[in-house]
Design a protein around this motif. Sequence first.
Motif, PDB file in Angstrom:
ATOM      1  N   GLU A 111      24.217  -0.977   7.557  1.00 13.61           N
ATOM      2  CA  GLU A 111      24.684   0.262   6.928  1.00 13.61           C
ATOM      3  C   GLU A 111      25.177   1.260   7.971  1.00 13.61           C
ATOM      4  O   GLU A 111      26.192   1.927   7.776  1.00 13.61           O
ATOM      5  N   LYS A 114      28.572   0.154   9.337  1.00 19.17           N
ATOM      6  CA  LYS A 114      29.612   0.451   8.339  1.00 19.17           C
ATOM      7  C   LYS A 114      29.914   1.949   8.289  1.00 19.17           C
ATOM      8  O   LYS A 114      31.080   2.344   8.256  1.00 19.17           O
ATOM      9  N   ARG A 115      28.872   2.746   8.273  1.00 16.38           N
ATOM     10  CA  ARG A 115      29.027   4.199   8.203  1.00 16.38           C
ATOM     11  C   ARG A 115      29.878   4.724   9.366  1.00 16.38           C
ATOM     12  O   ARG A 115      30.615   5.690   9.238  1.00 16.38           O
ATOM     13  N   HIS A 119      31.855  -2.946  13.683  1.00 13.55           N
ATOM     14  CA  HIS A 119      31.568  -4.328  13.303  1.00 13.55           C
ATOM     15  C   HIS A 119      30.062  -4.570  13.338  1.00 13.55           C
ATOM     16  O   HIS A 119      29.373  -4.059  14.223  1.00 13.55           O
ATOM     17  N   SER A 120      29.574  -5.357  12.387  1.00 14.33           N
ATOM     18  CA  SER A 120      28.171  -5.792  12.428  1.00 14.33           C
ATOM     19  C   SER A 120      28.115  -7.303  12.277  1.00 14.33           C
ATOM     20  O   SER A 120      28.770  -7.881  11.413  1.00 14.33           O
ATOM     21  N   ASP A 143      29.307  -8.336   8.570  1.00 13.40           N
ATOM     22  CA  ASP A 143      30.653  -8.826   8.846  1.00 13.40           C
ATOM     23  C   ASP A 143      30.698 -10.261   9.337  1.00 13.40           C
ATOM     24  O   ASP A 143      31.661 -10.977   9.067  1.00 13.40           O
TER      25      ASP A 143
END
Length: 175
Positions: A111, A114-115, A119-120, A143
């Motif tokens: 989260e 994304k915030r 990239h995760s 991701d």
Amino acid sequence: MKRVRETMGLTNVKLMIPFCRRVEEGERVLAAMAAQGLRRGDNGLEIYVMCEIPNNVIQIDAFAKLFDGFSIGSNDLTQLTLGVDRDSDIVAFDFDERDPGVKTMIRLAVEGAKRNGRHSGICGQAPSDYPEMAEYLVDIGIDSMSINPDTVLKTTLHVLEVEKGLGRRPRVREV
């Protein structure tokens, strides 16, 4: 890495900083790299950081100002969240990446990435060992996942089914 990117022409190589405990440490690492000619953003250079310490999750907004992406090291994050050593005969039985606290840490990291428009991804055993963890990761919107070679096909097909069930189009990764 400078030679790999500049001499060999592999400018798609991203650099990954492991076990970065504090934001200030990240700043020092980036400054040292820049002094050696590896400056974030130059010639498209992206620098990711491992997210494997609870402090990386707690301070993800600050780390996101320094780095282009996060790779969640689920093995270390589990050990440090639960206070267990997976290689110890004494406490290894308590190592479990499916623990609700560990899953919360992973969700908070995704989260936060994304915030911040970062990239995760995840590296570690969890999505390879436990289909329900791969499902969880898809559900929270990670991701990318690193998968063990012996489970690539099985896990990929499972992820595609989960995405289909969620009404998501499978992501195609550009090479």
